[in-house]
Design a protein around this motif. Structure first.
Motif, PDB file in Angstrom:
ATOM      1  N   SER A 113       0.985  -1.377  -0.020  1.00 54.44           N
ATOM      2  CA  SER A 113       0.051  -0.175  -0.184  1.00 54.44           C
ATOM      3  C   SER A 113       1.171   1.369   0.472  1.00 54.44           C
ATOM      4  O   SER A 113       0.587   1.905   0.584  1.00 54.44           O
ATOM      5  CB  SER A 113      -0.988   0.219   1.289  1.00 54.44           C
ATOM      6  OG  SER A 113      -1.592  -1.399   1.101  1.00 54.44           O
ATOM      7  N   TYR A 129      -7.123  -2.320   5.238  1.00 50.13           N
ATOM      8  CA  TYR A 129      -6.219  -1.258   5.625  1.00 50.13           C
ATOM      9  C   TYR A 129      -7.170  -0.385   5.523  1.00 50.13           C
ATOM     10  O   TYR A 129      -8.314  -0.374   4.749  1.00 50.13           O
ATOM     11  CB  TYR A 129      -4.928  -0.556   4.889  1.00 50.13           C
ATOM     12  CG  TYR A 129      -3.805  -1.052   5.322  1.00 50.13           C
ATOM     13  CD1 TYR A 129      -3.642  -1.991   6.196  1.00 50.13           C
ATOM     14  CD2 TYR A 129      -2.889  -0.892   4.233  1.00 50.13           C
ATOM     15  CE1 TYR A 129      -2.489  -2.786   6.445  1.00 50.13           C
ATOM     16  CE2 TYR A 129      -1.294  -1.671   5.082  1.00 50.13           C
ATOM     17  CZ  TYR A 129      -1.558  -2.031   5.507  1.00 50.13           C
ATOM     18  OH  TYR A 129       0.455  -3.000   6.430  1.00 50.13           O
ATOM     19  N   PHE A 154      -5.760  -1.112   0.983  1.00 48.69           N
ATOM     20  CA  PHE A 154      -7.318  -0.088   0.991  1.00 48.69           C
ATOM     21  C   PHE A 154      -8.404  -0.358   0.103  1.00 48.69           C
ATOM     22  O   PHE A 154      -8.276  -0.906  -0.532  1.00 48.69           O
ATOM     23  CB  PHE A 154      -6.871   1.088   0.446  1.00 48.69           C
ATOM     24  CG  PHE A 154      -6.039   1.726   1.812  1.00 48.69           C
ATOM     25  CD1 PHE A 154      -6.954   2.529   2.646  1.00 48.69           C
ATOM     26  CD2 PHE A 154      -4.453   1.814   2.053  1.00 48.69           C
ATOM     27  CE1 PHE A 154      -6.197   2.593   3.764  1.00 48.69           C
ATOM     28  CE2 PHE A 154      -3.567   2.550   2.928  1.00 48.69           C
ATOM     29  CZ  PHE A 154      -4.595   2.424   3.634  1.00 48.69           C
ATOM     30  N   ARG A 211      -5.524  -1.263  15.704  1.00 47.74           N
ATOM     31  CA  ARG A 211      -5.357   0.241  15.585  1.00 47.74           C
ATOM     32  C   ARG A 211      -4.040   0.790  16.691  1.00 47.74           C
ATOM     33  O   ARG A 211      -3.596   0.140  17.429  1.00 47.74           O
ATOM     34  CB  ARG A 211      -6.461   1.144  15.871  1.00 47.74           C
ATOM     35  CG  ARG A 211      -6.808   1.643  17.120  1.00 47.74           C
ATOM     36  CD  ARG A 211      -7.679   2.762  17.208  1.00 47.74           C
ATOM     37  NE  ARG A 211      -8.175   2.474  18.951  1.00 47.74           N
ATOM     38  CZ  ARG A 211      -8.012   4.043  19.158  1.00 47.74           C
ATOM     39  NH1 ARG A 211      -7.064   4.636  19.045  1.00 47.74           N
ATOM     40  NH2 ARG A 211      -7.565   4.211  20.624  1.00 47.74           N
ATOM     41  N   ALA A 237       9.835  -4.192  10.222  1.00 48.48           N
ATOM     42  CA  ALA A 237       7.292  -3.855  10.017  1.00 48.48           C
ATOM     43  C   ALA A 237       6.416  -3.103   9.133  1.00 48.48           C
ATOM     44  O   ALA A 237       7.422  -3.183   8.378  1.00 48.48           O
ATOM     45  CB  ALA A 237       7.614  -2.626  11.292  1.00 48.48           C
ATOM     46  N   GLU A 243      -4.235   5.128  13.192  1.00 48.03           N
ATOM     47  CA  GLU A 243      -3.770   4.291  12.287  1.00 48.03           C
ATOM     48  C   GLU A 243      -4.802   2.903  12.147  1.00 48.03           C
ATOM     49  O   GLU A 243      -5.187   2.506  13.764  1.00 48.03           O
ATOM     50  CB  GLU A 243      -2.800   4.067  11.690  1.00 48.03           C
ATOM     51  CG  GLU A 243      -2.329   5.678  11.547  1.00 48.03           C
ATOM     52  CD  GLU A 243      -0.487   4.888  10.017  1.00 48.03           C
ATOM     53  OE1 GLU A 243      -0.491   5.373   9.469  1.00 48.03           O
ATOM     54  OE2 GLU A 243       0.294   4.710  11.165  1.00 48.03           O
ATOM     55  N   MET A 244      -5.699   1.982  11.362  1.00 55.64           N
ATOM     56  CA  MET A 244      -5.847   1.003  11.814  1.00 55.64           C
ATOM     57  C   MET A 244      -6.139   0.136  10.584  1.00 55.64           C
ATOM     58  O   MET A 244      -6.063   0.107   9.180  1.00 55.64           O
ATOM     59  CB  MET A 244      -7.494   1.393  11.982  1.00 55.64           C
ATOM     60  CG  MET A 244      -8.144   2.466  11.187  1.00 55.64           C
ATOM     61  SD  MET A 244     -10.227   2.666  12.017  1.00 55.64           S
ATOM     62  CE  MET A 244      -9.329   3.487  13.409  1.00 55.64           C
TER      63      MET A 244
HETATM   64  N1  SAM Z   1       3.420   0.072   4.042  1.00 56.69           N
HETATM   65  C1  SAM Z   1       2.613   0.209   5.584  1.00 56.69           C
HETATM   66  C2  SAM Z   1       3.032  -1.290   5.790  1.00 56.69           C
HETATM   67  O1  SAM Z   1       3.517  -2.112   5.482  1.00 56.69           O
HETATM   68  O2  SAM Z   1       1.798  -1.451   7.130  1.00 56.69           O
HETATM   69  C3  SAM Z   1       1.763   1.148   5.192  1.00 56.69           C
HETATM   70  C4  SAM Z   1       1.504   1.826   4.696  1.00 56.69           C
HETATM   71  S1  SAM Z   1      -0.429   2.680   4.233  1.00 56.69           S
HETATM   72  C5  SAM Z   1       0.085   3.805   3.248  1.00 56.69           C
HETATM   73  C6  SAM Z   1      -0.668   2.837   5.814  1.00 56.69           C
HETATM   74  C7  SAM Z   1      -2.073   2.410   6.335  1.00 56.69           C
HETATM   75  O3  SAM Z   1      -1.434   1.063   7.179  1.00 56.69           O
HETATM   76  C8  SAM Z   1      -2.988   2.984   8.012  1.00 56.69           C
HETATM   77  O4  SAM Z   1      -4.195   3.680   6.975  1.00 56.69           O
HETATM   78  C9  SAM Z   1      -3.422   1.719   8.213  1.00 56.69           C
HETATM   79  O5  SAM Z   1      -4.603   1.007   7.459  1.00 56.69           O
HETATM   80  C10 SAM Z   1      -2.002   1.163   8.065  1.00 56.69           C
HETATM   81  N2  SAM Z   1      -1.082   0.942   9.275  1.00 56.69           N
HETATM   82  C11 SAM Z   1       0.346   1.444   9.109  1.00 56.69           C
HETATM   83  N3  SAM Z   1       0.356   1.819  11.177  1.00 56.69           N
HETATM   84  C12 SAM Z   1       0.025   1.480  11.194  1.00 56.69           C
HETATM   85  C13 SAM Z   1      -0.563   1.662  13.013  1.00 56.69           C
HETATM   86  N4  SAM Z   1       0.498   1.442  12.930  1.00 56.69           N
HETATM   87  N5  SAM Z   1      -1.534   0.795  13.268  1.00 56.69           N
HETATM   88  C14 SAM Z   1      -2.062  -0.114  12.394  1.00 56.69           C
HETATM   89  N6  SAM Z   1      -2.751   0.294  11.394  1.00 56.69           N
HETATM   90  C15 SAM Z   1      -1.109   0.521  10.823  1.00 56.69           C
END
Ligand code: SAM
Length: 283
Positions: A99, A169, A144, A195, A122, A222-223
């Protein structure tokens, strides 16, 4: 076919380096070594990555590589590899390409014959999945959903019958609408909303979709949504057998219509479907 032996000889390489999704401690020694060793770090947001580099006293130069400048940044990275330079790609959080930008770059770099090496680290989806309590044996990462409800419901309908755990996401301002659509299309399945993972306000909300929806409008941060797959067993209906049973009931004295209704209830198929099939067979 392209075979890559990642560490056989020293070649300019593209490294995919995950960064923390919240807790700054979640940088592995290897990820830090790579960020120090490469010639350039291609970052989704250079200001954001600068903060991470400062925390770990890393001075590697940064360049910008994101969704909207790929037309320039991808050829630039290919040129740098051609000059013998190694590059690390990072996004704002977690794995690049998940994403996040990087897909086109990786494809191009592979096609030009340079090694692409991923570093472990991570990822929000994996943290949420393993602690969700839902099945981890088979799962699908969807990422998403569409922002518009009609398009989102169409996507959900396409995966309605998928029997394994699904990972989404979602942004906090869309969470209620998305949960409503999930409830409407999937029914009231078990789920987990995770989250602010790895941060001080980390929370897991485990329950039915309707229960999570009840508390969702005040949720921030973030969730990730982990949703149970379709658990209803798909029963294969043998229409030939069903017609034989209809005939049997008719022979016992039942009227055709009544026999079809009875059998469709017995085997759990639509009355009209069995009616059409039965009469086509008799024609
Ligand atoms: N590249 C990232 C990964 O490897 O998880 C994801 C990036 S994407 C643009 C961002 C989305 O990841 C957020 O809207 C959320 O859905 C999820 N996300 C990222 N960090 C998070 C966290 N600390 N807790 C929960 N969800 C998280």
């Amino acid at each position: 076919m392209i075979r890559q032996k990642s560490f056989e000889k020293e070649t300019p390489t593209l490294y995919l380096v995950p960064t923390p999704i919240g807790n700054l401690q979640e940088m592995t020694p290897r990820a830090l070594d790579v960020l120090k060793a490469v010639d350039i770090i291609a970052a989704e947001d250079t200001r954001n990555t600068k903060k991470l580099l400062m925390a770990y006293q890393i001075q590697t130069p940064l360049m910008s590589h994101h969704e909207h400048n790929q037309a320039e940044s991808v050829p630039r990275i290919l040129d740098l590899l051609g000059e013998g330079k190694s590059i690390a790609v990072v996004s704002d959080a977690g794995y690049p390409l998940i994403s996040d930008p990087g897909q086109w770059l990786v494809k191009e770099v592979i096609s030009k014959g340079y090694p692409v090496v991923s570093i472990s680290g991570a990822n929000a989806a994996m943290n949420a999945l393993v602690a969700s309590g839902l099945s981890t044996q088979h799962y699908m990462f969807f990422g998403f959903l569409e922002a518009k409800s009609s398009k989102r419901k169409k996507q959900l309908l396409e995966m309605e019958h998928y029997p394994y755990t699904i990972i989404f996401y979602e942004a906090p301002h869309r969470i209620c609408d998305t949960l409503k659509d999930l409830l409407e299309v999937f029914g009231n399945r078990t789920m987990c909303l995770a989250r602010e993972l790895t941060k001080v306000h980390e929370e897991y909300i485990r329950g039915s979709i309707a229960e999570v929806l009840e508390v969702a409008d005040c949720l921030k941060g973030e969730m990730v949504l982990i949703v149970e797959g379709n658990q209803k067993e798909e029963v294969e209906i043998d229409m030939e057998e069903a017609c034989e049973r209809v005939d049997c009931l008719i022979n016992e004295g039942m009227k055709t219509k009544q026999a079809i209704t009875t059998v469709s209830k017995e085997i759990g198929c639509k009355k009209n479907e069995l009616y059409d099939y039965y009469h086509k067979q008799k024609d």
